[in-house]
Design a protein around this motif. Structure first.
Motif, PDB file in Angstrom:
ATOM      1  N   PHE A   8      -1.840   6.423  -3.270  1.00 45.08           N
ATOM      2  CA  PHE A   8      -2.747   5.733  -4.183  1.00 45.08           C
ATOM      3  C   PHE A   8      -4.156   5.597  -3.615  1.00 45.08           C
ATOM      4  CE2 PHE A   8       0.869   3.237  -6.474  1.00 45.08           C
ATOM      5  CZ  PHE A   8       1.301   4.429  -7.036  1.00 45.08           C
ATOM      6  N   ASP A   9      -4.381   6.115  -2.412  1.00 46.18           N
ATOM      7  CA  ASP A   9      -5.744   6.126  -1.869  1.00 46.18           C
ATOM      8  C   ASP A   9      -6.656   7.030  -2.691  1.00 46.18           C
ATOM      9  OD1 ASP A   9      -4.936   4.404   0.092  1.00 46.18           O
ATOM     10  OD2 ASP A   9      -4.711   5.936   1.643  1.00 46.18           O
ATOM     11  N   ASP A  10      -6.050   7.969  -3.404  1.00 46.36           N
ATOM     12  CA  ASP A  10      -6.790   8.844  -4.313  1.00 46.36           C
ATOM     13  C   ASP A  10      -6.890   8.138  -5.661  1.00 46.36           C
ATOM     14  OD1 ASP A  10      -7.714  10.713  -6.104  1.00 46.36           O
ATOM     15  OD2 ASP A  10      -6.296  12.287  -5.511  1.00 46.36           O
ATOM     16  N   PRO A  11      -8.090   7.686  -6.068  1.00 48.85           N
ATOM     17  CA  PRO A  11      -8.220   6.930  -7.318  1.00 48.85           C
ATOM     18  C   PRO A  11      -7.733   7.697  -8.544  1.00 48.85           C
ATOM     19  CG  PRO A  11     -10.224   6.767  -6.007  1.00 48.85           C
ATOM     20  CD  PRO A  11      -9.372   7.808  -5.355  1.00 48.85           C
ATOM     21  N   SER A  19       0.816  -1.214   0.000  1.00 45.53           N
ATOM     22  CA  SER A  19       0.000   0.000   0.000  1.00 45.53           C
ATOM     23  C   SER A  19       0.848   1.263   0.000  1.00 45.53           C
ATOM     24  CB  SER A  19      -0.915  -0.013   1.230  1.00 45.53           C
ATOM     25  OG  SER A  19      -1.668   1.174   1.297  1.00 45.53           O
ATOM     26  N   ASN A  20       0.481   2.174  -0.879  1.00 43.70           N
ATOM     27  CA  ASN A  20       1.105   3.486  -0.942  1.00 43.70           C
ATOM     28  C   ASN A  20      -0.002   4.488  -0.652  1.00 43.70           C
ATOM     29  OD1 ASN A  20       2.088   6.003  -1.784  1.00 43.70           O
ATOM     30  ND2 ASN A  20       3.378   5.092  -3.369  1.00 43.70           N
ATOM     31  N   PRO A  21       0.088   5.251   0.440  1.00 43.35           N
ATOM     32  CA  PRO A  21      -1.000   6.164   0.818  1.00 43.35           C
ATOM     33  C   PRO A  21      -1.428   7.096  -0.303  1.00 43.35           C
ATOM     34  CG  PRO A  21       0.628   6.039   2.562  1.00 43.35           C
ATOM     35  CD  PRO A  21       1.203   5.284   1.398  1.00 43.35           C
ATOM     36  N   ARG A  31      -3.928   7.553  -8.586  1.00 39.55           N
ATOM     37  CA  ARG A  31      -3.441   6.233  -8.989  1.00 39.55           C
ATOM     38  C   ARG A  31      -3.599   6.029 -10.490  1.00 39.55           C
ATOM     39  NH1 ARG A  31      -4.164   1.044 -10.163  1.00 39.55           N
ATOM     40  NH2 ARG A  31      -3.057  -0.565  -8.961  1.00 39.55           N
TER      41      ARG A  31
END
Length: 239
Positions: free
Chosen positions: A19-22, A15-17, A25
């Motif tokens: 990438f929480d934003d679609p 997990s890369n924080p 990513r």
């Protein structure tokens, strides 16, 4: 054989924080697809240009440049696999743009091929370094690594300067060629970013992650132009 080798995909990377934003990513995946497509097509074109080399030594030098591009491609492809993406599907949308650029800028001889490799490699590196400033640290490191150049700068400079010394008329022709390459490359960069919303978001940012405003984008293209002029000067050519 690994899972990635067997299926063309692998479990998503840790997990890369960021990438929480679609949207972020998706922008990163598009960026990696863009870079990978550019690298493999550059590899192919350099391998083709090597056939125009005047002797075996220079043929090997150009082939080595192609090998370097292929190594960059592998890193980008493998990162897409780590993210659980099918790399070739992510590369395909950009292939036509790169192919069109290379059709428009097909070198007529060995020297034009060298200048094209030098100019395009440098401009691409400068452009993606600018974008890298707005990326998470992991992606930034990969982009900077793969855009570090082919290690051929001194070889190209020596070859072009020696050719100009033998025949000064070559300098004028190659200077015009360099200006054409710069114009085509900048147009391509602007078109790619404009056509891909998520790539644009990486550059200009959003409410939670501001990037460049229009004035900053203008300054960026000014820096790219200035860096190109400096590269042309190293070749002994006027920009």
């Amino acid at each position: 054989m690994s899972d990635a080798d067997a299926t063309g995909a692998a479990p998503a990377a840790p997990s890369n924080p960021a990438f929480d934003d679609p949207a972020y990513r998706t922008g990163i995946v598009e960026l990696l697809g863009l870079l990978a497509s550019g690298e493999i097509i550059a590899c192919e074109r350099l391998a083709e240009d090597a056939k125009m080399a005047p002797d075996l030594r220079t043929k090997v030098e150009v082939a080595q440049m192609a090998t370097s591009e292929f190594g960059h491609f592998l890193k980008l492809r493998d990162r897409l696999v780590e993210l659980g993406e099918e790399p070739y599907a992510r590369m395909t949308p950009f292939a036509a743009t790169f192919e069109a650029f290379h059709r428009k800028t097909k070198p007529s001889d060995y020297l034009e091929g060298l200048v094209k490799a030098f100019v395009f490699d440098g401009l691409a590196a400068d452009f993606y370094r600018e974008i890298a400033a707005f990326l998470d640290s992991e992606t930034r490191e990969l982009v900077l690594d793969t855009m570090s150049g082919t290690g051929s700068s001194e070889f190209v400079i020596d070859e072009v300067r020696a050719a100009i010394q033998r025949d000064p008329k070559v300098g004028g022709r190659l200077a015009l060629w360099g200006r054409r390459l710069m114009g085509e490359a900048l147009s391509q960069a602007q078109m790619v970013v404009a056509e891909r919303d998520d790539l644009s978001t990486l550059l200009v940012g959003g409410a939670d992650s501001p990037g460049m405003d229009l004035a900053a984008i203008g300054r960026m293209f000014t820096r790219l132009t200035e860096a190109h002029a400096a590269r042309m000067d190293r070749l002994g050519l006027a920009s």
